[in-house]
Design an enzyme around this catalytic site. Structure first.
Site: not given
Ligand code: 5BU
Length: 450
Positions: A291, A293, A296
């Site tokens: 992930d 992201k 650039d």
């Molecule tokens: P959580 O612990 O379930 O809140 O983790 C969510 C993961 O998904 C975390 O690694 C974020 O970086 C990722 N994420 C997110 O929560 N929301 C988004 O919009 C995006 C990625 Br894009």
């Protein structure tokens, strides 16, 4: 003859209702088929219809008119012209082309909007439209419908507190056409029998995931794993040591389709860790999803993807990339499935309607994009990944907002849920993963029933 009856007979001559055998969208075979679009070919009839509809709602409190696309659009327009009430237009779907909002026109939040629909069957599409109109801050109290097919739609809307005004029911139409000798006794019997004992729609044998026009090889692999494991679960392994990461992979590997990583948060990253992780992912059959992201220009993204200490290109099956730099810059991600970030889950995210449209456009144009991250249904052929999923919490203190699996499957029609803290912070990650898998899959199957 009453004016309503006169209108109906003239509309019938235009071909708005046909009798015979027709296969409906639901797969049911119907003895009649209704299509009100030919009405636009008779401006006089369209005007008459608009006046009938306006009469039905003369005591309703609306300030704006919105026709549900497409058949009711000309009806709404004609009503607007005849009544002087402004029209707003709801887009059928945000296909990602252009940059437009879901509701077009000049309006203010808190204004009451009358919805106009041509035919109501189950009420599902009207409910979806209402939700979108309400999302813009408009108030919907009244709906006017030309024809009720009497298949439960009106009841469903009434239960939700809406007032529905109908010009004709299908039974009334059949009786009128019979009375005026457009239908014979045998046909009336056949139609009434169908209306009284509606056949069940054929079972949906294929899953939504199957039905997506999936092109990308990594997307195909992911879907295959999902169907085999009966899982839409991606665990987000946001842990900071290799030991925790490998432990989580071993404990949850059987339940998941992919493990999502933020490889740069590890304190002790090494290529040996990657080798071990790859081994577990092979044994337990899941994909590795970094992930990262990226956000650039293409050249920098290429260096970040292929070089540096993480060498992501060497091991990741999937990566996330923002789409902000435009589709050309995505070309550098070869041999990997790209998941484009269209909309974020966090409070106050800048990914508004305008951004979502543009980002989707870029995602649609890039052949290596296999899916998108969003908090809503955005595409028929790109897989939808939704983070921000948690059973027991509504958010954190840093802006994250959570939904339950049931909500994201039924309302957003997501394909894959991404769960982080809900699993890795649980005392028993294996059990938590199984719970998200099982309840998530159940919610997913339920969402296919509508
Ligand atoms: P959580 O612990 O379930 O809140 O983790 C969510 C993961 O998904 C975390 O690694 C974020 O970086 C990722 N994420 C997110 O929560 N929301 C988004 O919009 C995006 C990625 Br894009």
């Amino acid at each position: 003859m009453q004016p309503r009856e006169d209108f109906l007979l003239k509309a019938y001559e235009l071909g708005i209702i046909k009798f015979g055998n027709f296969i409906l969208k639901s797969g049911i075979e119907s003895p009649f088929y209704v299509d009100l679009r030919p009405l636009s070919s008779s401006p006089q009839l369209l005007k008459t219809l608009a006046n009938h509809l306006l009469n039905l709602v003369e005591n309703s409190p609306y300030e704006l008119i919105c026709g549900v696309p497409y058949a009711a659009l000309p009806m709404g327009t004609t009503m607007s012209l005849a009544s002087g009430s402004p029209l707003i237009i709801k887009r059928k779907e945000n296909k990602g082309y252009g940059t437009k909002r879901m509701v077009e026109g000049i309006f203010q939040s808190g204004q009451n909007c009358l919805l106009v629909e041509d035919v109501i069957t189950s009420g599902q599409s009207l409910l979806e439209t209402i939700a979108e109109v309400e999302k813009e801050g408009l108030i919907v109290t009244d709906i006017v419908v030309v024809l009720d097919r009497e298949q439960g739609g009106i009841q469903r809307l009434k239960e939700k507190g809406y007032t529905v005004h109908t010009l004709f029911t299908i039974n009334e139409v059949i009786e009128l056409l019979h009375r005026f000798h457009r239908l014979d006794d045998g046909e009336v019997m056949r139609i009434k029998n169908f209306l009284e004992n509606p056949p069940a729609p054929p079972q949906k044998k294929r899953l939504a995931l199957d039905k997506k026009k999936i092109q990308h090889p990594v997307a195909k692999m992911l879907v295959e794993i999902a169907l085999k494991k009966q899982s839409n679960l991606i665990v987000s392994a946001d842990v900071i040591s290799s030991a925790e990461l490998l432990n989580l992979a071993r404990k949850t590997g059987d339940k998941i389709v992919a493990m999502k990583l933020h490889i740069d948060i590890l304190r002790d990253f090494s290529m040996e860790l990657i080798e071990e992780l790859k081994q577990i992912s092979k044994e337990k059959d899941f994909l590795l999803f970094e992930d990262r992201k990226y956000a650039d220009i293409g050249n920098t993204q290429e260096l970040q993807f292929k070089e540096g200490i993480y060498r992501t290109a060497a091991w990741a099956d999937m990566i996330t990339s923002h789409l902000i730099a435009g589709e050309e810059s995505l070309k550098v991600f070869d041999n990997v499935g790209v998941v484009g970030i269209v909309e974020m889950s966090s409070k106050g995210a800048l990914t508004d309607e305008y951004y979502v449209g543009k980002a989707l456009n870029a995602a649609n144009n890039a052949p290596n994009v296999m899916g998108v991250v969003a908090q809503r249904k955005v595409s028929d052929h790109l897989l939808l990944f939704t983070p921000g999923v948690n059973f027991s919490s509504s958010g954190d203190s840093k802006g994250q907002q959570y939904n339950t699996p049931a909500k994201v499957f039924s309302e957003y029609h997501t394909d894959f849920i991404i769960v982080g803290r809900g699993i890795y912070q649980s005392a028993e990650p294996a059990e938590a993963a199984e719970k998200y898998r099982a309840l998530g899959w159940e919610a997913y199957l339920d969402s296919l029933k509508d």
